[in-house]
Design a protein around this motif. Structure first.
Motif, PDB file in Angstrom:
ATOM      1  N   TYR A 116       0.842  -1.205   0.000  1.00 50.64           N
ATOM      2  CA  TYR A 116       0.000   0.000   0.000  1.00 50.64           C
ATOM      3  C   TYR A 116       0.878   1.257   0.000  1.00 50.64           C
ATOM      4  O   TYR A 116       0.573   2.247  -0.662  1.00 50.64           O
ATOM      5  CB  TYR A 116      -0.909   0.018   1.242  1.00 50.64           C
ATOM      6  N   ALA A 119       2.175   1.789  -3.442  1.00 43.75           N
ATOM      7  CA  ALA A 119       1.097   2.319  -4.291  1.00 43.75           C
ATOM      8  C   ALA A 119       0.853   3.799  -3.987  1.00 43.75           C
ATOM      9  O   ALA A 119       0.746   4.629  -4.894  1.00 43.75           O
ATOM     10  CB  ALA A 119      -0.173   1.504  -4.076  1.00 43.75           C
ATOM     11  N   TYR A 120       0.782   4.128  -2.715  1.00 47.63           N
ATOM     12  CA  TYR A 120       0.521   5.509  -2.275  1.00 47.63           C
ATOM     13  C   TYR A 120       1.575   6.453  -2.849  1.00 47.63           C
ATOM     14  O   TYR A 120       1.261   7.487  -3.451  1.00 47.63           O
ATOM     15  CB  TYR A 120       0.548   5.525  -0.747  1.00 47.63           C
ATOM     16  N   MET A 123       1.579   6.398  -6.934  1.00 54.08           N
ATOM     17  CA  MET A 123       0.348   6.931  -7.534  1.00 54.08           C
ATOM     18  C   MET A 123       0.297   8.448  -7.407  1.00 54.08           C
ATOM     19  O   MET A 123      -0.182   9.140  -8.316  1.00 54.08           O
ATOM     20  CB  MET A 123      -0.889   6.299  -6.893  1.00 54.08           C
ATOM     21  N   ARG A 124       0.797   8.985  -6.306  1.00 57.10           N
ATOM     22  CA  ARG A 124       0.825  10.451  -6.164  1.00 57.10           C
ATOM     23  C   ARG A 124       1.738  11.063  -7.231  1.00 57.10           C
ATOM     24  O   ARG A 124       1.417  12.101  -7.814  1.00 57.10           O
ATOM     25  CB  ARG A 124       1.297  10.830  -4.752  1.00 57.10           C
ATOM     26  N   THR A 127      -0.012  10.589 -10.739  1.00 53.29           N
ATOM     27  CA  THR A 127      -1.147  11.497 -10.885  1.00 53.29           C
ATOM     28  C   THR A 127      -0.663  12.922 -11.167  1.00 53.29           C
ATOM     29  O   THR A 127      -1.218  13.621 -12.016  1.00 53.29           O
ATOM     30  CB  THR A 127      -2.024  11.454  -9.620  1.00 53.29           C
ATOM     31  N   LEU A 162      -7.694  -2.474  -3.190  1.00 55.20           N
ATOM     32  CA  LEU A 162      -7.004  -1.189  -3.346  1.00 55.20           C
ATOM     33  C   LEU A 162      -6.875  -0.834  -4.830  1.00 55.20           C
ATOM     34  O   LEU A 162      -7.138   0.305  -5.241  1.00 55.20           O
ATOM     35  CB  LEU A 162      -5.605  -1.263  -2.718  1.00 55.20           C
ATOM     36  N   SER A 163      -6.480  -1.816  -5.630  1.00 58.95           N
ATOM     37  CA  SER A 163      -6.243  -1.563  -7.054  1.00 58.95           C
ATOM     38  C   SER A 163      -7.525  -1.144  -7.762  1.00 58.95           C
ATOM     39  O   SER A 163      -7.518  -0.252  -8.616  1.00 58.95           O
ATOM     40  CB  SER A 163      -5.695  -2.824  -7.733  1.00 58.95           C
ATOM     41  N   LEU A 166      -8.378   2.402  -6.782  1.00 60.05           N
ATOM     42  CA  LEU A 166      -7.440   3.327  -7.433  1.00 60.05           C
ATOM     43  C   LEU A 166      -7.775   3.489  -8.905  1.00 60.05           C
ATOM     44  O   LEU A 166      -7.747   4.590  -9.452  1.00 60.05           O
ATOM     45  CB  LEU A 166      -6.000   2.797  -7.293  1.00 60.05           C
ATOM     46  N   ARG A 167      -8.056   2.351  -9.549  1.00 58.58           N
ATOM     47  CA  ARG A 167      -8.360   2.397 -10.990  1.00 58.58           C
ATOM     48  C   ARG A 167      -9.541   3.331 -11.254  1.00 58.58           C
ATOM     49  O   ARG A 167      -9.508   4.154 -12.184  1.00 58.58           O
ATOM     50  CB  ARG A 167      -8.701   0.994 -11.503  1.00 58.58           C
ATOM     51  N   GLU A 169     -10.607   5.745  -9.267  1.00 61.22           N
ATOM     52  CA  GLU A 169     -10.256   7.122  -8.890  1.00 61.22           C
ATOM     53  C   GLU A 169      -9.454   7.842  -9.972  1.00 61.22           C
ATOM     54  O   GLU A 169      -9.572   9.053 -10.122  1.00 61.22           O
ATOM     55  CB  GLU A 169      -9.469   7.119  -7.563  1.00 61.22           C
ATOM     56  N   VAL A 177      -3.631   1.189 -13.680  1.00 63.61           N
ATOM     57  CA  VAL A 177      -3.427   0.298 -12.531  1.00 63.61           C
ATOM     58  C   VAL A 177      -3.800  -1.115 -12.965  1.00 63.61           C
ATOM     59  O   VAL A 177      -4.882  -1.330 -13.517  1.00 63.61           O
ATOM     60  CB  VAL A 177      -4.326   0.704 -11.334  1.00 63.61           C
TER      61      VAL A 177
END
Ligand SMILES: NC(=O)c1ccc[n+]([C@@H]2O[C@H](COP(=O)([O-])OP(=O)(O)OC[C@H]3O[C@@H](n4cnc5c(N)ncnc54)[C@H](OP(=O)(O)O)[C@@H]3O)[C@@H](O)[C@H]2O)c1
Length: 240
Positions: A116, A119-120, A123-124, A127, A162-163, A166-167, A169, A177
């Motif tokens: 996680y 990913a956090y 992904m930031r 993005t 989680l995935s 995220l996908r 979002e 993702v």
């Protein structure tokens, strides 16, 4: 996969020192992808870094500072980060009532908490850039369970949840993702099993790490408008 869309991109791989992570590292290197590799064992990481002309950072993925350090290394060395293979993982097996609960909690820290955090962190960055691909190593056990596998499956269900969130979002952005969901792969993952897993599960020909690497390459090589949220890859004999 006719045109090579990967050449010149930069990827971070956790758990790169053996098994699936190692096979993906070699496959991406062959496509001209610049690599940042990580694993606990510096003794295994160093020769790999030489072989693949990569950058390397040894460490325990449960160290909360490691994901950001890997991203920073990638940006410092290559000026970009396009892909992360969120792959480091371990397995504990046994009936829920008798399994060693401390070992289960240690597995949750690697397979869930650390994954996680990776990913956090990435992904930031993706993005903010409006592009990037998070590839999570889930498992066929991310959507199914069997007796003695509940604790491990639980960690992979967490990755799937989680995935998927995220996908949704990041839908409409350039960020992708994907969960890769292999069945049994011949790696060091089951090193503590008293019986080789192929024998225990009745699978004479498990997947090879290179089979999973081909699937990862396929996912990463899609046109910009295509998303592959999940890709299950099974040995032909896997009765599940
Ligand atoms: N093999 C299978 O049948 C199978 C099937 C489905 C999914 N998967 C998943 O695929 C992923 C890769 O597994 P594998 O089969 O390739 O196993 P593997 O050969 O044992 O490789 C695991 C990798 O993770 C690293 N790692 C483990 N714990 C770590 C920690 N605390 N900190 C940093 N690195 C750590 C190991 O590096 P060091 O030893 O250097 O720490 C190694 O590079 C895992 O997420 C696993 O759950 C495997």
């Amino acid at each position: 996969m006719s045109e090579n869309t990967l050449s010149g991109k930069a990827a971070v791989i956790t758990g790169a020192t053996s098994g699936i992570g190692l096979a993906v590292a070699r496959a991406l290197h062959a496509q001209g992808v610049h690599l940042v590799l990580s694993g606990r064992s510096a003794a295994r990481l160093d020769p790999l870094v030489q072989e693949l002309e990569a950058a390397g950072l040894a460490g325990d993925i449960c160290d909360p500072g490691l994901p950001a350090a890997l991203l920073e290394l990638c940006l410092a060395r290559y000026g970009r980060c396009d892909i992360v293979l969120n792959n480091a993982g371990i397995i504990e097996n046994g009936p829920i009532q008798t399994i060693d609960i401390d070992k289960v909690c240690a597995m949750v820290r690697v397979n869930v908490e650390a994954a996680y955090r990776v990913a956090y962190t990435f992904m930031r960055h993706f993005t903010a850039c409006g592009a990037g691909h998070l590839v999570n190593l889930s498992s066929v056990m991310g959507t199914k369970v069997r007796p003695t596998n509940g604790a491990y499956a639980g960690t992979k269900y967490a990755i799937e949840a989680l995935s998927e969130a995220l996908r949704i979002e990041v839908a409409g952005t350039g960020v992708s993702v994907t969960c890769i969901e292999p069945g049994l792969v011949r790696t060091e993952l089951h090193r503590s099993w008293p019986v080789p897993p192929g024998e225990a599960l009745g699978i004479a020909a498990p997947l090879e790490p290179e089979d999973v690497a081909r699937a990862v390459l396929f996912v990463l090589s899609q046109p910009a408008h295509v998303r592959i949220p999940r890709l299950m890859v099974l040995p032909g004999e896997h009765q599940i």
